[in-house]
Design an enzyme around this catalytic site. Structure first.
Site: not given
Ligand code: CTP
Length: 417
Positions: A225, A306, A357
């Site tokens: 990302n 690869k 969340k």
């Molecule tokens: N996070 C985590 N582990 C994951 C995904 C996210 O610890 N596998 C943590 C991120 O570091 C952040 C929080 O969870 O502190 C929220 O991350 P976000 O990307 O906003 O949400 P997701 O948990 O991925 O949920 P969604 O994509 O459904 O919004």
């Protein structure tokens, strides 16, 4: 004189500030024109005071040119046409002082109350906050007299001391003595302008995760990302400048490496590596800020070779698995008293999604920000959003610089401890 400022400068804590730059005799003085230029470009009003030995190393003409102001030397101090002593005039003019490089001699003069140069007397006369960045030969830095003077400086109100880093010095010594890099000096000055010099995190340990994780299909292709790691690194630096010991677990960062100085670095790449690093570092932490942008899914199998483009299609359609929610894991095994700040990135209507969340993740605080606004999200220098917690508290945070926001979040995390 000030340079015309771009839109958005209103959010910059350095824009419009009167900054006095004091330069003393260390070879690191050659880096100061870069700092002066950066401050002037950000709309600060900059005046330089140079000691006689620094004037041997860096050109006062260059400093005058880059600051758009005259550069002051010892010879300017006593002038029969000046209505007030110059050191008092400069000391009262300054809103912030950057003292860099701080040599052993100027440090000694300052802490022993000797005002026998224009810079030394200005330092004694000023009531403005001072960022002091030491630089000298390794043996000089280790000399008991210098160490005692530096120790003394730690006790001063209004002073943010920035000790030297390790590196190859101009005297060919490898060791401690290198002045903080120009980019870090500007960042620390911004921190002094937006937060101050108080070291309220002294004696605390913070664990921060920052940047993206990557999940690999094969040795050449991955899913990730656009996170640059900026918000997490600024959180880490804000806490470090406030006295914390900081562990930074980070993926591939896209920012100036000098912003990492003074942090305990733990580089990682994949979610699994991040998970292991967090498991190892969590027990020692008083607080955790989970700012990493974790890739949510990974290929169930990573190829060791690869494949061709055509074979890759099959690999990409192959089985995927979710990356475990690391924030939820941290919350579930946290020791008593440890506080955890989570982040949430959303498009559309942020607040209701963030509230759901926050309830799901169970952390103490959650900062939620939009990623579809021009002044927030990936790579932007500003951010805005909502701070949820502790408990039911919800606070709207208007757009501000990411460092100011980092301080805001560090304050909230500190208050929860
Ligand atoms: N996070 C985590 N582990 C994951 C995904 C996210 O610890 N596998 C943590 C991120 O570091 C952040 C929080 O969870 O502190 C929220 O991350 P976000 O990307 O906003 O949400 P997701 O948990 O991925 O949920 P969604 O994509 O459904 O919004």
């Amino acid at each position: 004189m000030r340079i015309e400022q771009p839109e958005g400068a209103a959010l910059d804590p350095l824009a419009g500030r009167r900054i006095l730059v004091g330069i003393s005799g260390s070879i690191a003085a050659v880096k100061l024109p870069l700092v002066v230029s950066a401050l002037a470009k950000r709309g600060a009003q900059v005046r330089c005071v140079v000691t006689p030995s620094a004037a041997q190393l860096v050109s006062p003409v260059a400093l005058a040119s880059l600051s758009r102001e005259r550069c002051y030397l010892d010879a300017d101090q006593w002038c029969h046409t000046a209505p007030r002593p110059l050191h008092v005039e400069l000391a009262e003019w300054a809103e912030l002082v950057l003292l860099a490089p701080l040599s052993a001699t100027t440090l000694g003069r300052w802490v022993h109350g000797l005002g026998d140069t224009l810079l030394a007397s200005t330092l004694l006369a000023t009531e403005a906050p001072v960022l002091a960045a030491a630089a000298m030969n390794t043996a000089m830095w280790g000399a008991p007299a210098v160490a005692a003077n530096w120790q003394q400086l730690q006790r001063y109100e209004r002073v943010l001391p920035l000790g030297p880093a390790e590196g190859l010095l101009a005297c060919d010594r490898q060791g401690s003595g290198r002045m903080a890099d120009p980019e870090l000096l500007v960042l620390a000055l911004e921190s002094l302008a937006s937060w101050g010099w108080q070291r309220d995190w002294q004696g605390r340990r913070l664990l921060v995760s920052a940047g993206p994780t990557r999940e690999w299909f094969d040795p050449a292709r991955c899913i990730s990302n656009p996170s640059t790691g900026r918000m997490g690194v600024l959180l880490a630096q804000a806490a470090r400048l406030r006295g914390a010991e900081v562990d930074l677990v980070h993926g591939a960062l896209q920012l100036d490496p000098s912003w990492l100085e003074g942090l305990n670095l733990h580089p990682i790449d994949t979610g699994a590596q991040l998970q292991r690093a967090l498991e190892q570092l969590q027990p020692q932490a008083d607080a955790i800020a989970m700012a990493a942008a974790v890739a949510d899914h990974r290929p169930a199998r990573t190829l060791s070779y690869k494949p061709t483009k055509a074979e890759l299609d099959a690999a990409m359609c192959g089985p995927w698995e979710p990356v475990p929610d690391l924030l939820v894991e941290l919350v579930s095994r946290r020791p008593t008293g440890q506080r955890i700040l989570g982040f949430a990135a959303h498009s559309g209507d942020v607040l209701p999604q963030a509230q759901a969340k926050f309830a799901r993740k169970g952390c103490d605080l959650l900062f939620a920000n939009p990623i579809d606004q021009p002044d927030a999200g990936f790579g932007s220098s500003t951010n805005q959003g909502w701070l949820l917690g502790p408990g039911d508290a919800v606070e709207r945070l208007e757009p501000m610089g990411k460092l100011a926001l980092a301080h805001r979040l560090i304050t909230a995390l500190g208050a929860a401890l």
